[in-house]
Scaffold this active site. Structure first.
Site, PDB file in Angstrom:
ATOM      1  N   LYS A   1      -4.917   1.838   6.022  1.00  0.00           N
ATOM      2  CA  LYS A   1      -6.281   1.822   5.479  1.00  0.00           C
ATOM      3  C   LYS A   1      -6.320   0.736   4.405  1.00  0.00           C
ATOM      4  O   LYS A   1      -6.129   1.000   3.219  1.00  0.00           O
ATOM      5  CB  LYS A   1      -6.642   3.204   4.919  1.00  0.00           C
ATOM      6  CG  LYS A   1      -8.132   3.398   4.722  1.00  0.00           C
ATOM      7  CD  LYS A   1      -8.475   4.864   4.592  1.00  0.00           C
ATOM      8  CE  LYS A   1      -9.902   5.083   4.141  1.00  0.00           C
ATOM      9  NZ  LYS A   1     -10.922   4.540   5.044  1.00  0.00           N
TER      10      LYS A   1
ATOM     11  N   ARG B   1      -1.400   9.465   2.891  1.00  0.00           N
ATOM     12  CA  ARG B   1      -1.854   8.335   3.707  1.00  0.00           C
ATOM     13  C   ARG B   1      -1.930   7.058   2.871  1.00  0.00           C
ATOM     14  O   ARG B   1      -1.588   5.963   3.348  1.00  0.00           O
ATOM     15  CB  ARG B   1      -3.213   8.647   4.354  1.00  0.00           C
ATOM     16  CG  ARG B   1      -3.632   7.615   5.383  1.00  0.00           C
ATOM     17  CD  ARG B   1      -4.837   8.048   6.193  1.00  0.00           C
ATOM     18  NE  ARG B   1      -6.046   8.110   5.387  1.00  0.00           N
ATOM     19  CZ  ARG B   1      -7.230   8.519   5.837  1.00  0.00           C
ATOM     20  NH1 ARG B   1      -7.356   8.921   7.081  1.00  0.00           N
ATOM     21  NH2 ARG B   1      -8.290   8.547   5.046  1.00  0.00           N
TER      22      ARG B   1
ATOM     23  N   GLU C   1     -12.180   4.221  18.160  1.00  0.00           N
ATOM     24  CA  GLU C   1     -12.872   5.025  17.151  1.00  0.00           C
ATOM     25  C   GLU C   1     -14.182   4.328  16.812  1.00  0.00           C
ATOM     26  O   GLU C   1     -14.491   3.280  17.385  1.00  0.00           O
ATOM     27  CB  GLU C   1     -11.996   5.167  15.908  1.00  0.00           C
ATOM     28  CG  GLU C   1     -11.635   3.829  15.271  1.00  0.00           C
ATOM     29  CD  GLU C   1     -10.724   3.948  14.053  1.00  0.00           C
ATOM     30  OE1 GLU C   1     -10.675   5.031  13.443  1.00  0.00           O
ATOM     31  OE2 GLU C   1     -10.074   2.947  13.711  1.00  0.00           O
TER      32      GLU C   1
HETATM   33  N1  PMP Z   1     -11.624   5.589  11.077  1.00  0.00           N
HETATM   34  C1  PMP Z   1     -11.912   4.656  10.166  1.00  0.00           C
HETATM   35  C2  PMP Z   1     -11.827   3.226  10.552  1.00  0.00           C
HETATM   36  C3  PMP Z   1     -12.277   5.029   8.854  1.00  0.00           C
HETATM   37  O1  PMP Z   1     -12.565   4.110   7.941  1.00  0.00           O
HETATM   38  C4  PMP Z   1     -12.379   6.396   8.539  1.00  0.00           C
HETATM   39  C5  PMP Z   1     -12.851   6.824   7.183  1.00  0.00           C
HETATM   40  N2  PMP Z   1     -11.863   6.741   6.224  1.00  0.00           N
HETATM   41  C6  PMP Z   1     -12.059   7.343   9.523  1.00  0.00           C
HETATM   42  C7  PMP Z   1     -11.683   6.902  10.777  1.00  0.00           C
HETATM   43  C8  PMP Z   1     -12.103   8.812   9.231  1.00  0.00           C
HETATM   44  O2  PMP Z   1     -11.016   9.165   8.406  1.00  0.00           O
HETATM   45  P1  PMP Z   1     -11.105  10.365   7.367  1.00  0.00           P
HETATM   46  O3  PMP Z   1     -11.445  11.583   8.160  1.00  0.00           O
HETATM   47  O4  PMP Z   1      -9.741  10.441   6.780  1.00  0.00           O
HETATM   48  O5  PMP Z   1     -12.159  10.026   6.394  1.00  0.00           O
END
Ligand code: PMP
Length: 285
Positions: A151, A52, A184
């Site tokens: 990200k 990622r 989200e």
């Molecule tokens: N959405 C956002 C905006 C985030 O910052 C995160 C945390 N990284 C997640 C979802 C969850 O992703 P992950 O399970 O890969 O930590």
């Protein structure tokens, strides 16, 4: 306690881990990052996090100056240097130092930083009793403006929503996309259970495709729970039987109240509890 930080190609004491004030990571949020976790000395889904990170970097035309294998080793070495078995790891790649103008082509030396720390979890009562969250007025950034699938170091969109949540006395806030659909939370993905079926918004709803989200979807399949991506509205959440959030830091956390509506019976439900338990087993396998 002073930490040992990985910066570029070596481990240094925290006080020596410095980057330029001209770094575009600082000046413009121009860079990418990952948040990872280790359990009993093993990093959970390290490869998926690195994939990622590389995808985010590719999307912003940033070349990571290390091979994936070297970065994987640096993550392990940083944990070891800090004596951490159960830890949280922040992996950052900045655009590097440039001029005061925007031009990323005038930046040299992308900076690779790895910080390993202990994880500060939400209080246990949140996991036992569930979270109360509110919908933020701040929409998730439109994918055509900046894809939430990247990200990036620019988290102001999420921070604006987080401020709204905090002001309402909530540690998380629900974000809708520009179409008014559920996207989200500010740092977590969202799931609901409706009539025994597990539903979560698809990546094109304007979300970060969480590593925890994907792991939970796999766990659901393994448990024989029908799980699918679906466009969701706030109505679907208000009238759901269960709701929970997933993220590297939060893991699986129940939500029992959204915008003042009790979800289901107002206490964490059986599907949430099952997946929470299964996730705890998975991370230590
Ligand atoms: N959405 C956002 C905006 C985030 O910052 C995160 C945390 N990284 C997640 C979802 C969850 O992703 P992950 O399970 O890969 O930590």
């Amino acid at each position: 306690m002073s930490r040992t930080i990985f910066i570029n190609d070596r481990l240094v004491p925290e006080a020596e881990a410095r980057i330029s004030v001209f770094d575009h990571g600082l000046l413009y949020g121009d860079g990418v990052f990952e948040g990872l976790r280790s359990y009993a000395g093993r990093v959970f889904r390290l490869d998926a996090h690195l994939d990622r990170l590389w995808a985010s970097a590719r999307a912003i035309c940033l070349e990571i100056p290390l091979a994936k294998e070297a970065l994987a080793k640096a993550v392990i070495d940083t944990l070891a240097a800090n004596g951490l078995e159960d830890g949280y790891i922040r992996l950052i790649v900045t655009r590097g130092a440039g001029t005061l103008g925007l031009d990323p082509n005038r930046c040299s030396n992308p900076q690779v930083i790895i910080i390993a720390d202990t994880i500060s979890l939400y209080p246990q009562e949140f996991y036992d009793q569930g979270l109360r969250i509110v919908t933020a007025a701040t929409q998730r950034i439109q994918p055509a403006a900046l894809s939430p699938r990247i990200k990036s170091l620019n988290y102001l969109n999420n921070i604006m929503a987080k401020l709204e949540g905090l002001r309402a006395g909530c540690v998380e806030a629900l974000m809708l996309n520009h179409k008014g659909e559920v996207a989200e939370c500010t740092g977590d993905n969202v799931f609901v259970v409706r009539s025994g079926r597990l539903l979560t918004p698809p990546p094109d709803a304007g979300i970060l495709e969480g590593i925890t989200r994907n792991a939970v979807m796999e766990l659901a399949h393994a448990a024989g729970i029908d799980c699918r991506e679906a466009t969701l509205t706030r109505h679907d959440l208000y009238t759901a039987d269960e709701c929970f959030l997933t993220g590297t830091a939060a893991e699986v956390i129940p939500v029992v109240d959204i915008d003042g509506r009790a979800i289901g019976s107002g206490v964490p439900g059986p599907v949430t509890s099952r997946l929470k338990d299964d996730f705890h087993v998975l991370v230590r396998q």
